[in-house]
Design an enzyme around this catalytic site. Structure first.
Site, mmCIF file in Angstrom:
data_model
loop_
_atom_site.group_PDB
_atom_site.id
_atom_site.type_symbol
_atom_site.label_atom_id
_atom_site.label_comp_id
_atom_site.label_asym_id
_atom_site.label_seq_id
_atom_site.Cartn_x
_atom_site.Cartn_y
_atom_site.Cartn_z
ATOM 1 N N SER A 154 -11.369 10.019 -3.383
ATOM 2 C CA SER A 154 -12.501 10.029 -2.466
ATOM 3 C C SER A 154 -13.556 10.959 -3.037
ATOM 4 O O SER A 154 -13.282 11.720 -3.962
ATOM 5 C CB SER A 154 -12.080 10.516 -1.083
ATOM 6 O OG SER A 154 -13.185 10.561 -0.195
ATOM 7 N N ARG A 399 -11.793 2.940 -6.292
ATOM 8 C CA ARG A 399 -11.170 2.458 -5.052
ATOM 9 C C ARG A 399 -12.243 1.788 -4.207
ATOM 10 O O ARG A 399 -13.411 2.208 -4.212
ATOM 11 C CB ARG A 399 -10.544 3.629 -4.273
ATOM 12 C CG ARG A 399 -9.740 3.231 -3.038
ATOM 13 C CD ARG A 399 -8.445 2.524 -3.401
ATOM 14 N NE ARG A 399 -7.538 2.401 -2.263
ATOM 15 C CZ ARG A 399 -7.480 1.339 -1.456
ATOM 16 N NH1 ARG A 399 -8.303 0.315 -1.641
ATOM 17 N NH2 ARG A 399 -6.605 1.304 -0.474
ATOM 18 N N THR A 435 -12.679 10.483 6.034
ATOM 19 C CA THR A 435 -11.417 11.219 6.108
ATOM 20 C C THR A 435 -11.186 11.779 7.499
ATOM 21 O O THR A 435 -10.086 11.678 8.053
ATOM 22 C CB THR A 435 -11.397 12.357 5.070
ATOM 23 O OG1 THR A 435 -11.638 11.820 3.761
ATOM 24 C CG2 THR A 435 -10.050 13.061 5.079
ATOM 25 N N CYS A 586 -13.843 -5.959 -11.845
ATOM 26 C CA CYS A 586 -12.666 -5.091 -11.936
ATOM 27 C C CYS A 586 -12.980 -3.880 -12.811
ATOM 28 O O CYS A 586 -13.396 -4.033 -13.956
ATOM 29 C CB CYS A 586 -11.484 -5.867 -12.516
ATOM 30 S SG CYS A 586 -10.040 -4.816 -12.861
ATOM 31 N N CYS A 610 -3.886 -2.005 -13.547
ATOM 32 C CA CYS A 610 -4.420 -1.991 -12.184
ATOM 33 C C CYS A 610 -4.504 -0.591 -11.591
ATOM 34 O O CYS A 610 -3.530 0.170 -11.591
ATOM 35 C CB CYS A 610 -3.554 -2.885 -11.298
ATOM 36 S SG CYS A 610 -4.155 -3.029 -9.601
ATOM 37 N N CYS A 613 -7.395 -0.690 -6.737
ATOM 38 C CA CYS A 613 -8.667 -0.520 -6.032
ATOM 39 C C CYS A 613 -8.901 -1.632 -5.008
ATOM 40 O O CYS A 613 -9.663 -1.453 -4.075
ATOM 41 C CB CYS A 613 -9.822 -0.444 -7.020
ATOM 42 S SG CYS A 613 -10.339 -2.031 -7.729
ATOM 43 N N CYS A 616 -10.490 -7.053 -6.545
ATOM 44 C CA CYS A 616 -10.232 -8.473 -6.830
ATOM 45 C C CYS A 616 -9.838 -9.232 -5.576
ATOM 46 O O CYS A 616 -10.231 -10.387 -5.385
ATOM 47 C CB CYS A 616 -9.149 -8.597 -7.901
ATOM 48 S SG CYS A 616 -7.579 -7.802 -7.476
#
Length: 641
Positions: A154, A399, A435, A586, A610, A613, A616
């Site tokens: 984050s 992310r 958050t 991606c 990968c 995130c 896709c």
């Protein structure tokens, strides 16, 4: 550091309980069929956690118990006591065996999927209520990352409102929250210039933090209260009873080869059964999305579709003379075009570190746009470049985040549990914060769940208290900011200025979102390819270099967790119509079009790259890619993100 934390988290709970159980276990508890003893012994010895620790505890040659859980069939053993931490040791159950390798089953009062801010806040609040009411409830948190915090990424400028409510003494308890915001800047960027604008953010009293570090600290606090946390186990399926009520989750099998055969280290997944199941998987949670569709939760709350953005982030270590702890900067404009919503952030952390990132809304139109390359380009801006020169990249990650806000929140309660945190979507877009709202949602769900288990109330109270909380008030005021940019950058800024400075979130109307992100992608013929500069290895980098900095790792010999619903669509639709956008959206180069023996381009999936995130799963034009969990423990290994 994160590897040692992984081992401590995985084993501390197991060792604590298994080492303290023997005084409370009946002196003998024999299998009905002694012929099963040999298979029992070999099976329990073969099944271990990813850290190599067996979840079974042997007390004599005829007895085998789980180190946690309770008897699922209501079997009670009198005379059981509590261990030193006050956790009931009666809540164990005895496994059964069949001719084939059966799936283990562990039962709890509450099962939480995801050891992020929402999941851990829920677990902590549940245990606090247990102490306040002198009630004992078993709480389990299962986490797909190799350790608590490994998959947490984050910005993050942290608003401590929810933490103040949950753990008021966090300052005295050495929480990793040490850098208060000292200045707050907002720029509009063109290609060569930066124009200062009045900052619409109110960050006084907030802190620049690493969320992955804060989550580790929360995990420790949860364990101190008796919560059992199991990192390295990926929840892959929902368990239902005959009435279609959720009764827990199942973790995926481990030790399966790419061809589907069982390897020597094969382990069956585990059933974690809960009287209440809370899903805290984060944005676009795979199980949460299935439940939302299965129980029609969006329709139940009359919610719109969710809309998303992709955040790409690096942590740099810069020269001390350029470092100003607590200084934060947000930008709009370049390098994105005026039809693409997004912006950058730059936060000065402690220890000469800065968090630097670019957020790109996934409803962008141009299929040639590459968010990763836009971020690399951003770092070369004349206003940003001098700060980074002479510095080094510490970590990289990416992310997705939900930006739908109030209009996109599904009904968060389903039979047997609830969805909490970013899995439901409580991000406050104009604040660029989620958050604190995720934590509060977990706390409210915990209070509702405790009422269900102890006071015979119902889980729907979570929905009622959520709508009467400050979370809802925040999102109500913020509801029109994100959809305002459906009209473009400048009209969006004008509408947001009206909302912020004049109407102050009390507008009589509610704007709607445009098309779902995957439908927003234009055909390639409507756009020209974008030429991005080559990485210089100083400020900008290629994807393999960045991936190395993310500590991403997956077992190579396992079935791909990124699945094509129709394997023909990439070559028949995505490539000719959209110029293969999966090779660009991606941020980890999972998807590549490579020539086959006939020199025809075919989609190659590099699943081991990968970052989890979920871009896709969101952006594929035909929704042909299904993101599922890989083996537990795989994925990125964030430590300062």
């Amino acid at each position: 550091m994160h590897k040692s934390l992984s081992n401590s988290y995985k084993s501390s709970t197991l060792k604590r309980h298994s080492g303290s159980l023997s005084p409370f276990v009946p002196s003998i508890f024999r299998l009905n069929q002694t012929s099963n003893l040999q298979s029992q012994s070999s099976l329990t010895n073969s099944i271990k956690t990813p850290s190599g620790y067996s979840p079974f505890r042997h007390f004599n040659q005829n007895t085998c118990f789980f180190s946690s859980g309770y008897f699922p069939n209501g079997v009670n053993f009198k005379g059981f006591g509590r261990n030193e931490s006050g956790v009931s040791c009666a809540k164990l159950f005895f496994r059964s065996f069949c001719s084939e390798m059966c799936r283990e089953s562990m039962a709890y009062d509450v099962v939480i999927v995801g050891a992020g801010p929402a999941g851990l806040s829920a677990a902590i609040r549940l245990k606090q209520l247990c102490r306040e009411k002198n009630v004992d409830l078993s709480v389990c948190v299962v986490e797909k990352g190799a350790e608590v915090g490994a998959h947490i990424i984050s910005g993050n400028v942290f608003e401590p409102r929810a933490l103040n409510e949950l753990l008021p003494q966090w300052k005295q308890e050495e929480a990793p929250i040490r850098v208060p915001v000292s200045s707050d800047k907002f720029w509009f960027l063109t290609k060569d210039r930066a124009f200062s604008l009045p900052s619409p953010f109110s960050n006084r009293g907030n802190y620049v933090i690493s969320l992955s570090q804060l989550v580790r600290w929360l995990g420790g606090k949860a364990e101190e209260l008796g919560v059992e946390i199991y990192p390295g186990f990926a929840a892959s399926e929902i368990l239902y009873d005959a009435d279609n009520k959720v009764i827990g989750i199942g973790t995926n099998d481990m030790g399966i080869a790419k061809d589907g055969s069982k390897k020597e280290n094969f382990q069956r997944g585990v059933e974690l059964r809960g009287r209440i199941t809370l899903l805290a998987e984060g944005c676009r949670g795979s199980l949460s999305e299935k439940l939302i569709k299965n129980f029609k939760l969006r329709e139940k709350s009359h919610a719109q579709h969710q809309t998303y953005a992709l955040g790409i982030k690096e942590v740099w270590e810069i020269d001390e003379g350029k470092h100003n702890p607590g200084e934060i900067l947000h930008t709009l404009g370049w390098p994105l075009d005026q039809k693409t919503y997004g912006g950058s952030f730059l936060y000065h952390m402690n220890d000469r570190q800065i968090a630097l990132g670019l957020v790109v809304a996934l409803n962008y139109h141009n299929p040639f746009l590459n968010p990763y390359e836009e971020f690399q380009k951003f770092k070369r801006h004349p206003a940003i470049k001098p700060l980074l020169e002479g510095g080094t990249v510490v970590q990289y990650g990416a992310r997705t985040l939900n930006e739908g806000g109030l209009q996109s929140i599904p009904y968060p309660v389903f039979p047997g549990g609830a969805i909490i945190g970013c899995a439901a979507g409580f991000l406050n877009v104009p604040k660029i914060k989620g958050t604190h709202t995720a934590m509060k949602s977990g706390m409210l769900a915990a209070e509702a769940g405790f009422g269900v288990l102890h006071e015979d109330s119902n889980m729907e109270i979570y929905w009622d208290t959520l709508r009467n909380s400050w979370v809802w008030q925040e999102l109500q005021r913020a509801r029109n900011y994100r959809p305002a940019f459906e009209y473009g950058l400048l009209p969006g800024l004008a509408i947001c200025g009206l909302e912020h400075y004049i109407l102050r979130g009390k507008s009589p109307y509610t704007l709607k979102h445009g098309k779902p992100d995957h439908e927003a992608t234009d055909a390639a013929r409507l756009h020209s390819p974008i030429e991005y500069p080559k990485p210089d290895g100083v400020l900008s980098f290629d994807v393999p270099t960045s991936l190395h900095r993310s500590n991403t790792n997956h077992e190579h010999d396992q079935p791909a967790h990124l699945r094509l619903r129709d394997p023909k669509i990439p070559e028949l639709v995505n490539l000719p119509e959209y110029a293969g956008p999966e090779s660009r959206y991606c941020p980890a180069r999972v998807y590549e079009y490579v020539p086959d023996e006939k020199n025809q381009l075919k989609l190659q999936i590099n699943a081991q790259n990968c970052l989890h995130c979920k871009a896709c799963d969101i952006k594929d034009p035909k929704q042909n890619i299904e993101w599922t969990v890989p083996e537990g423990g795989g994925g990125p290994g964030y430590s300062v993100m």
